[in-house]
Design a protein around this motif. Sequence first.
Motif, PDB file in Angstrom:
ATOM      1  N   GLY A 165      36.731  26.248   9.958  1.00 41.22           N
ATOM      2  CA  GLY A 165      35.349  26.363   9.475  1.00 41.22           C
ATOM      3  C   GLY A 165      34.606  25.044   9.634  1.00 41.22           C
ATOM      4  N   GLU A 166      35.270  23.938   9.346  1.00 40.36           N
ATOM      5  CA  GLU A 166      34.603  22.630   9.471  1.00 40.36           C
ATOM      6  C   GLU A 166      34.331  22.285  10.935  1.00 40.36           C
ATOM      7  OE1 GLU A 166      36.278  19.476   7.148  1.00 40.36           O
ATOM      8  OE2 GLU A 166      36.328  20.706   5.325  1.00 40.36           O
ATOM      9  N   LEU A 167      35.245  22.691  11.814  1.00 42.89           N
ATOM     10  CA  LEU A 167      35.003  22.450  13.250  1.00 42.89           C
ATOM     11  C   LEU A 167      33.777  23.244  13.717  1.00 42.89           C
ATOM     12  CD1 LEU A 167      38.589  22.498  14.832  1.00 42.89           C
ATOM     13  CD2 LEU A 167      37.211  20.514  14.179  1.00 42.89           C
ATOM     14  N   LEU A 168      33.637  24.468  13.201  1.00 39.72           N
ATOM     15  CA  LEU A 168      32.462  25.279  13.566  1.00 39.72           C
ATOM     16  C   LEU A 168      31.194  24.647  12.997  1.00 39.72           C
ATOM     17  CD1 LEU A 168      33.896  28.870  12.886  1.00 39.72           C
ATOM     18  CD2 LEU A 168      33.368  27.885  15.136  1.00 39.72           C
ATOM     19  N   ARG A 169      31.302  24.143  11.758  1.00 40.02           N
ATOM     20  CA  ARG A 169      30.133  23.585  11.099  1.00 40.02           C
ATOM     21  C   ARG A 169      29.632  22.326  11.804  1.00 40.02           C
ATOM     22  NH1 ARG A 169      31.344  21.981   5.281  1.00 40.02           N
ATOM     23  NH2 ARG A 169      32.007  20.095   6.341  1.00 40.02           N
ATOM     24  N   ASP A 170      30.611  21.451  12.180  1.00 42.05           N
ATOM     25  CA  ASP A 170      30.146  20.193  12.797  1.00 42.05           C
ATOM     26  C   ASP A 170      29.937  20.335  14.309  1.00 42.05           C
ATOM     27  OD1 ASP A 170      32.597  19.787  14.074  1.00 42.05           O
ATOM     28  OD2 ASP A 170      33.395  18.525  12.490  1.00 42.05           O
ATOM     29  N   GLY A 171      30.131  21.543  14.835  1.00 40.68           N
ATOM     30  CA  GLY A 171      29.809  21.801  16.234  1.00 40.68           C
ATOM     31  C   GLY A 171      30.904  21.394  17.217  1.00 40.68           C
ATOM     32  N   SER A 172      32.051  20.895  16.719  1.00 41.11           N
ATOM     33  CA  SER A 172      33.100  20.526  17.691  1.00 41.11           C
ATOM     34  C   SER A 172      33.848  21.749  18.206  1.00 41.11           C
ATOM     35  CB  SER A 172      34.057  19.470  17.132  1.00 41.11           C
ATOM     36  OG  SER A 172      34.265  19.628  15.770  1.00 41.11           O
ATOM     37  N   ALA A 173      33.684  22.894  17.551  1.00 40.92           N
ATOM     38  CA  ALA A 173      34.135  24.168  18.137  1.00 40.92           C
ATOM     39  C   ALA A 173      32.966  25.135  18.029  1.00 40.92           C
ATOM     40  CB  ALA A 173      35.337  24.705  17.381  1.00 40.92           C
ATOM     41  N   ARG A 174      32.772  25.939  19.076  1.00 40.23           N
ATOM     42  CA  ARG A 174      31.639  26.873  19.056  1.00 40.23           C
ATOM     43  C   ARG A 174      32.105  28.306  19.285  1.00 40.23           C
ATOM     44  NH1 ARG A 174      28.132  22.725  20.567  1.00 40.23           N
ATOM     45  NH2 ARG A 174      28.950  22.649  22.685  1.00 40.23           N
ATOM     46  N   THR A 175      31.515  29.210  18.493  1.00 39.11           N
ATOM     47  CA  THR A 175      31.816  30.635  18.669  1.00 39.11           C
ATOM     48  C   THR A 175      31.502  31.027  20.114  1.00 39.11           C
ATOM     49  OG1 THR A 175      31.036  30.921  16.432  1.00 39.11           O
ATOM     50  CG2 THR A 175      31.391  32.922  17.681  1.00 39.11           C
ATOM     51  N   GLY A 176      32.399  31.801  20.702  1.00 37.88           N
ATOM     52  CA  GLY A 176      32.206  32.159  22.105  1.00 37.88           C
ATOM     53  C   GLY A 176      33.089  31.283  22.981  1.00 37.88           C
TER      54      GLY A 176
ATOM     55  N   ARG B  27      32.687  34.836   4.729  1.00 40.82           N
ATOM     56  CA  ARG B  27      31.651  33.796   4.749  1.00 40.82           C
ATOM     57  C   ARG B  27      31.551  33.139   6.114  1.00 40.82           C
ATOM     58  NH1 ARG B  27      32.065  31.074  -1.018  1.00 40.82           N
ATOM     59  NH2 ARG B  27      30.863  32.687  -2.076  1.00 40.82           N
ATOM     60  N   LEU B  28      32.723  32.769   6.664  1.00 39.62           N
ATOM     61  CA  LEU B  28      32.696  32.071   7.960  1.00 39.62           C
ATOM     62  C   LEU B  28      32.114  32.987   9.035  1.00 39.62           C
ATOM     63  CD1 LEU B  28      36.101  30.131   7.895  1.00 39.62           C
ATOM     64  CD2 LEU B  28      33.796  29.154   7.752  1.00 39.62           C
ATOM     65  N   ASN B  29      32.524  34.255   9.004  1.00 43.76           N
ATOM     66  CA  ASN B  29      31.970  35.170  10.004  1.00 43.76           C
ATOM     67  C   ASN B  29      30.476  35.358   9.799  1.00 43.76           C
ATOM     68  OD1 ASN B  29      34.095  35.602  11.726  1.00 43.76           O
ATOM     69  ND2 ASN B  29      34.893  37.373  10.600  1.00 43.76           N
ATOM     70  N   GLY B  30      30.062  35.418   8.534  1.00 45.71           N
ATOM     71  CA  GLY B  30      28.632  35.535   8.258  1.00 45.71           C
ATOM     72  C   GLY B  30      27.860  34.347   8.804  1.00 45.71           C
ATOM     73  N   ASP B  31      28.439  33.167   8.658  1.00 49.79           N
ATOM     74  CA  ASP B  31      27.744  31.951   9.100  1.00 49.79           C
ATOM     75  C   ASP B  31      27.822  31.730  10.612  1.00 49.79           C
ATOM     76  OD1 ASP B  31      26.937  31.333   6.570  1.00 49.79           O
ATOM     77  OD2 ASP B  31      28.565  29.920   6.155  1.00 49.79           O
ATOM     78  N   TYR B  32      28.942  32.070  11.233  1.00 50.81           N
ATOM     79  CA  TYR B  32      29.162  31.606  12.618  1.00 50.81           C
ATOM     80  C   TYR B  32      29.351  32.701  13.664  1.00 50.81           C
ATOM     81  CZ  TYR B  32      29.643  27.237  10.129  1.00 50.81           C
ATOM     82  OH  TYR B  32      29.405  26.163   9.329  1.00 50.81           O
ATOM     83  N   SER B  33      29.519  33.960  13.263  1.00 49.36           N
ATOM     84  CA  SER B  33      29.682  34.992  14.295  1.00 49.36           C
ATOM     85  C   SER B  33      28.350  35.250  14.985  1.00 49.36           C
ATOM     86  CB  SER B  33      30.163  36.309  13.677  1.00 49.36           C
ATOM     87  OG  SER B  33      31.456  36.157  13.177  1.00 49.36           O
ATOM     88  N   THR B  34      28.428  35.766  16.217  1.00 47.72           N
ATOM     89  CA  THR B  34      27.224  36.251  16.883  1.00 47.72           C
ATOM     90  C   THR B  34      27.412  37.753  17.088  1.00 47.72           C
ATOM     91  OG1 THR B  34      28.178  35.930  19.074  1.00 47.72           O
ATOM     92  CG2 THR B  34      26.983  34.058  18.128  1.00 47.72           C
TER      93      THR B  34
END
Length: 473
Positions: free
Chosen positions: A295-306, A337-344
Amino acid sequence: MSPSTGRFDFVVVSNRLPVDRVIDPDGSARWQRSPGGLVTALEPVMRAADGAWVGWPGKADVEVEPFEADDMHLVPVALSAGEVERYYEGFSNDTLWPLYHDVISPPAYHREWWESYRAVNERFARASAEAAAPNATVWVQDYQLQLVPSMLRALRPDLTIGFFNHIPFPPYGIFSQLPWRRAIVEGLLGADVIGFQRASDAANFFSAVRRLFGYGMRSPEVRVPDGQGGHRTVIAKAFPISIDVESFEEIARRPEVIARAAQIRHDLGDPGTIMLGVDRLDYTKGIGHRLKAFGELLRDGSARTGEVALVQVASPSRERVEAYMQLRDEIELTVGRLNGDYSTISHPAISYLHHGYPREEMVALYLAADVMLVTALRDGMNLVAKEYVACRHDEDGVLILSEFAGAADELKNALLVNPHDIEGLKEAMLRAIAMPKRERSTRMRALRRRVRENDVARWSQSFLDTLRHVGSR
Ligand code: G6P
């Protein structure tokens, strides 16, 4: 009253029988072998020695006579609904399980649970005594049955008795919380050989024996007074368990399984990296820690959905125990929560699957996963780590492995992590995602050598050789 002897020269005793009740489409019921590594390893031994397996059929109040299934002699031990609650869900899984796993969840101590544990262990000991031929070998499995060795020895002094603890054995500072600590150690010392996963588990057991009984010992031997001025020698040491490496590799080479792996990647939108977690939904597995790091990697942009997808298989387990219900709520809240925040629309951040799957599907998932996440907070061995390695005949894929899993003693070429260190876990994930092909192959080759050297057949052989050796003294 001593029980009559039976006809089997080799008897395995475990809480669960290695079979499941399946209902065929025509409505008829039959028993089918469950796919565990222990059965695979012991089947040839059972066949050669005329063996029997003593265990609970897995449902309350199932009273069935001994039967044969898949060429195995099975001796069912019935448990009432109350015993399932107090012995299995209570003492085994809400007292011993959390206590032996570093009190990650607080253990509950209830005298009625302990009474039930004793009574059920006595029933298993009697059933085993009745199945075993004169001078037979009996091998008792795991923490649910720690009193069986001494109960069995009292009933049948002629037997050679082994015990293997599949889960960790805790440091004395933790073990000493248990109100029945002396009875448990005494129960185990009824065996001739006591096997543990790690050398540190055996060392913890030695310190419990020293602190509680002060018996003479020199690793791997404990001298237990026999009550007649002499002593018996008990061997306690590590025998790290493994898997049936060849059968996993065989499945992983099947064209349809390889095709299924490609399909899984495709269905996930062909992301650059697939990370995978496969666990029973248990608080020892560190699933929350891995979700937090991801979740933190997704938040700080070092990992991106897709670009990076996380697949988490969490198979249902012990669902009537409160701590497991709570864990499920926590994990599912976090995933939601994570899917709500970061899924497309086209890509979920996390594919969360609360199911068990057939082995072929698991193998396809292992083949599809670039990074395998094993972040247990405490684990006896963790066979998922070994399964992943066994399947990767392409010599690719990165294993992130907790140093608190027994497998870390052998799998040194994994990226070893402390799952409590979220920064360290994030760094390991990023390192795994970016790892060059050459380094991945070098590491995987070394891991595969190690896993091949010690498969489950070798594990059971070395335990049984040690047992035979003491039995013939
Ligand atoms: C662990 C234990 C086993 C147990 C398994 C599944 O691996 O060491 O003894 O059988 O979990 O748990 P369950 O409570 O469903 O038997």
